[in-house]
Every structure is written in structure tokens, then in C-alpha cells.
Enzyme design. Sequence first.
Site, short mmCIF file in Angstrom:
data_model
loop_
_atom_site.label_atom_id
_atom_site.label_comp_id
_atom_site.label_asym_id
_atom_site.label_seq_id
_atom_site.Cartn_x
_atom_site.Cartn_y
_atom_site.Cartn_z
N ARG A 24 0.58 -1.20 0.12
CA ARG A 24 0.34 0.37 0.15
C ARG A 24 1.07 1.65 0.24
O ARG A 24 0.86 1.86 -1.26
CB ARG A 24 -1.16 -0.04 1.26
N ASP A 25 1.11 1.51 1.38
CA ASP A 25 2.48 2.95 1.53
C ASP A 25 3.77 3.12 0.66
O ASP A 25 4.10 3.84 -0.23
CB ASP A 25 3.54 2.68 2.93
N HIS A 217 6.22 4.55 12.49
CA HIS A 217 6.88 4.74 11.09
C HIS A 217 7.45 5.03 11.03
O HIS A 217 7.46 6.56 10.36
CB HIS A 217 4.80 4.90 10.49
N HIS A 219 10.25 6.47 8.12
CA HIS A 219 11.06 6.36 6.85
C HIS A 219 12.51 7.08 7.34
O HIS A 219 13.03 7.83 7.98
CB HIS A 219 10.77 7.68 6.27
N CYS A 250 11.79 5.74 -4.19
CA CYS A 250 13.45 6.08 -4.88
C CYS A 250 14.48 6.55 -4.21
O CYS A 250 14.66 7.55 -4.03
CB CYS A 250 13.11 6.33 -6.30
N ASN A 259 9.63 4.93 2.81
CA ASN A 259 10.08 3.95 4.04
C ASN A 259 11.30 2.76 4.45
O ASN A 259 12.16 2.39 3.92
CB ASN A 259 8.79 2.91 3.83
#
Lengths: 310, 310
Positions: A24-25, A217, A219, A250, A259
Site C-alpha cells: 500500500r504505502d 512508522h 522513513h 526511490c 520507508n
Amino acid sequence: MLAPQRVPMPGLPSAVTIWEVGARDGLQNEPAVVPLDVKLEFLERLAAAGLTVVEATSFVHPKWVPQLADADELISRLRQAPGVRYPVLVPNDRGLDRALALGVREIAIFGSATETFAMRNLNTTVDGSLAMFEPVVRRALSSGLRVRGYLSMCFGDPWEGEVPVPQVVSVARRLLDLGCDQLSLGDTIGVGTPGHVTALITALGSAGVPADRLAVHFHDTYGQALANTLAALQAGVTTVDSSAGGLGGCPYAKSATGNLATEDLVWQLNGLGIETGVDLAALVRTSLWMADHLGRPSPSAVVRALAADL
Amino acid sequence: MLAPQRVPMPGLPSAVTIWEVGARDGLQNEPAVVPLDVKLEFLERLAAAGLTVVEATSFVHPKWVPQLADADELISRLRQAPGVRYPVLVPNDRGLDRALALGVREIAIFGSATETFAMRNLNTTVDGSLAMFEPVVRRALSSGLRVRGYLSMCFGDPWEGEVPVPQVVSVARRLLDLGCDQLSLGDTIGVGTPGHVTALITALGSAGVPADRLAVHFHDTYGQALANTLAALQAGVTTVDSSAGGLGGCPYAKSATGNLATEDLVWQLNGLGIETGVDLAALVRTSLWMADHLGRPSPSAVVRALAADL
């Protein structure tokens, strides 16, 4: 294939639930649109690799996220593995209608800790977004669904800069009070560092939110995701979001917002002797296969380092 | 340019010394040979960016490390910045002769925690290497030099696999007993995880080696370097090795063995409110300039993310 020596660290949990967001993400933030059959195989391989929570897709309007325009067909064709949860993101009432029609058992809503991001991402204020979510969550709960709340920009905002901890705590409390059983604290731009993680989780605890209702969550934009994860584990968090292969940004693009890669997380947890149930080799193979479909190497350090051994 | 919010974490030191290894450990592991003038400008820019310990080069035989064959000329032409230390690596008596002739004030020797790596890197056993280092260290100390000991393969060895903590403690004690004032614990292949770091530093403490005589030297091969750094800081370590721009291992090669990037480390320490004296923007500009000379992008997440803002 090399592996970390297993040496537990005092004070950490014995098991962690990885909330896999790659399908999903991850895919919603990749420039390429992945065919439905590849997505279905991806979800099957993630479950086969031992992941038990695999966020499947998002019922957002295809105009905003064309990468996930096939959400309905994906859910109806998905062969769900026993014991695996497949939550879906639901932005509004219409999204919930679609989820309910397809028999989805678990949804997530996506809030913002800052006004600017609420306006840019949800086209409303923080208050407005909570008012919008309220009937969605109420109806989901009355249909027996589990609801997760995502809270983005918890550690910094590209337009507002610093985001005060009390502001995050306030929005977090309100999201939980809607009826979310878990809140995922998002470092959407990857600027957070470990002391900030500790401070936020501690402040949430003081506001009556125990760590077992939280997920993190992170990054890896500035390389901080795993150190921040360690701080979160030390503060009692036992659910960590990550994305297979680091899907969702990317690393060669100007604003890489990738992520945390699930493989890098699993390496750390394996070394710490923390149970995840994940077969790392199978997961790396899955990410190498997906990287082929996307036509670019995985940004995950572990995927790159182990690629030659598999 | 974005910056982390400054939020200290309880129990961490207020300042950290960054031991910058880019010009030595970095450049010796890059395929390209960098011209002397570029190296000299690199060292000047590192000092100007606020780094106070800048390992300059290695007096190893040019046959083994052609990248650093200009070590003597580099040291004689280097304009040393006031207050900045410029240690050099010295593998043996002949290397020490060269260092002493050039007025070097500080050297480092390079040992191995495992027999296999001692044989492959130093062509002798661990005992043999310590016997070789003993007169080098004695003569250096009698000339008033400071001596650092590097200890490689502390967290795993590609040929031997797991490396028992007591074995590392034993070699570490012997290196310190030679007269080294500091020992740098190397995760040469990047496999370590935070609990292992804590365990090793704790075991060294029990063996009479306080954390203030230790440094840590992590590689980011599996993405673990910053989490491991956090564990080391929590265990009382206040010297951290890193390499500007992550020099010393191309991330696109099969076996990427890159050093922790100084920029990624500084981001974390800035967020934690830990003093380093480093001007991050100046350092990122230096690494972008060096990446141009090397003809490839920096593997540092912070360099990549900030490149567009500078």
C-alpha cells in the site's frame, strides 16, 4: 548467507509485530504502476515469508492514487492466507462502503499532526479531518471492523518545520478517542531522531496512551529509521511499520522519502533475538523479484548485501 | 535546509568526538585513486567543517594500498589546522620510521579479533600481530606519540562466522596493554546489532576497560550502523568513527562495506543535542565535491537528501 549474531538487549520486547506496508504505502509512492497479478503475487509472497499483517491497498479515489486504482479487484481476488491480517486504507465514507462491500475486516484512516499537511493531503483542517473520520470509524466499529489510525508529520513537517510534542499528543488522543485500537506515529519526512521518539512516546504515556496501543512508522530519508526503531522498542512499542525492500521512495530521486525496509528491520530484530516470524531469505527474494518488476534496485541495505548470496 | 528537532535522550553524553576516517579508511577502499591535491583540499575542508580528529593517511606499503602511496608527501604538504589532530595508520616499524621522520604526533595500529583475518590482512596470527605491534607501540610512546588501536572483526567474521565476545575482550585487553590509549571496536563487515554492542562494551567494562577508552567503528552494510551507535552512546562511549560521505565502499557494488557516513551520524547527534562542533552543511558540500571527483553519488542518506538544498 551472513546473519547477525543473536545477542538480546536488556529491556526490549521478546516479539515484535511487523506491519508490512509495502503493497500500500510502498506501491502508492512508486512512479511505476504495478500490474494486478504482480500485486497479488507480491501479497502472497509476503504472507508466505511469514509476515502476519500485510496492508493490502487503499480505497482512495483512483484520481489521487492511480497506482492503487485496482483496489476492489485486488481485494476480491486476493487469496488470504490463514492467520494473516490484510488491513486496507480508507480515507472516507465512500472508501468504507467499498471496503465493507468486499468483506474487509480491518481498516486504517490517515490523519495529520499538522494543519499544513492536513490541508495539502486531506484538503481540510485537523479539526475538519477528525470530523470527517468520526462517522467512518463509528460505522466501521459497528460493523465489527478493527480500525488503525495513522498520524503523519509527528516529528517534523516540511512546511511548518518543528512540530511540538504536545500538538502531536493532542491529535493522537483525539484519533484514539474516535475508536482506533492502534495509532501509528509517522515520521513522514524522516527527520526524527531517537530522543524525539522517546520524548513523544513518553508524553503519550503521560497522556494515558500506553505503548501497546502505538506503532511507529519511520522513513529512512536521513538514515535514522533503525536507530529510531530501537528507541521505540526501548520505550515499549511492539508494532513497527516497514516496507518490503524499502518500497515507496526511490533512493536516487531528489526527495527520497523511502520507508524503512522490512529486511533491514528484520536483520536488527534477528540480532536482538526478537521474534518476528519472518523468513529473511524468502523476503529478500521477494524484494529482488519486485525490484525487477519496478526496473530499479532495492534501496534496502540488507537486500543489496544479501542479493549475491541468494 | 531541513534539520532534526533537538530533543536530548536521557543518559547520553553531552558531547561526542567524531574520529573522521574518510581520508584514510575511506579513500583506501575506493577503486579510484584520488590525486594528492584533491586529498589535501579534502583534509582542509574536513577541518574547516569542524572535525577535530581527521585520520590523514596510512604508512602501509604502496604495493598493498596504492590509493595512499602518496602518504609521505601528503603529510609533509598538509597545512594542519590549529586544534585538529591528524593521526596516521602505521602497520609496522618501517611505517613508524616514516611517521616519525615527518613529525607525526599520533598513530594508529590495526589488529584483528580473529585468526583468519589476522592471517589474511596481516599475514600472521593474532599472537604474531601483537608481537609485531609491541616494539612499534613502545617506540611510538617513547617518542611521545599517542597510539590508537583498531580492532577489526569484533562483531562477526566472513570466514569464521560468529566471534565470541570473550575472544574480542581478550585481544582488546592485550592491545590496550601494549600502550594504546584508545581502542576502536570495528564491525568490519557490518553484521552487528545493538544488543551485541551493549554486550561487548559491558564485557570490556567488566574486564577493566572503561567506555572512555573505547571508540566504535561501524559499517552500514546491513543498515545497522546508527542503531549500533545509539547503543554504544548509551553504554558510555563518546568517540565514534565515521567517514565523510560514507567513503570507503560503493553502495552499488556486490559487497558494499561502506563506513558509517559522518553526515548521517551528525544528523543523529544534532537531533540528540549532542555537541560535535561540525557544520553539517559545510560537510555535505565537501562530500558532494568529493563524490564529483570519484564520479559516483555519495551513499550517505543525509548527503543525498540535503544535496538539493545546498
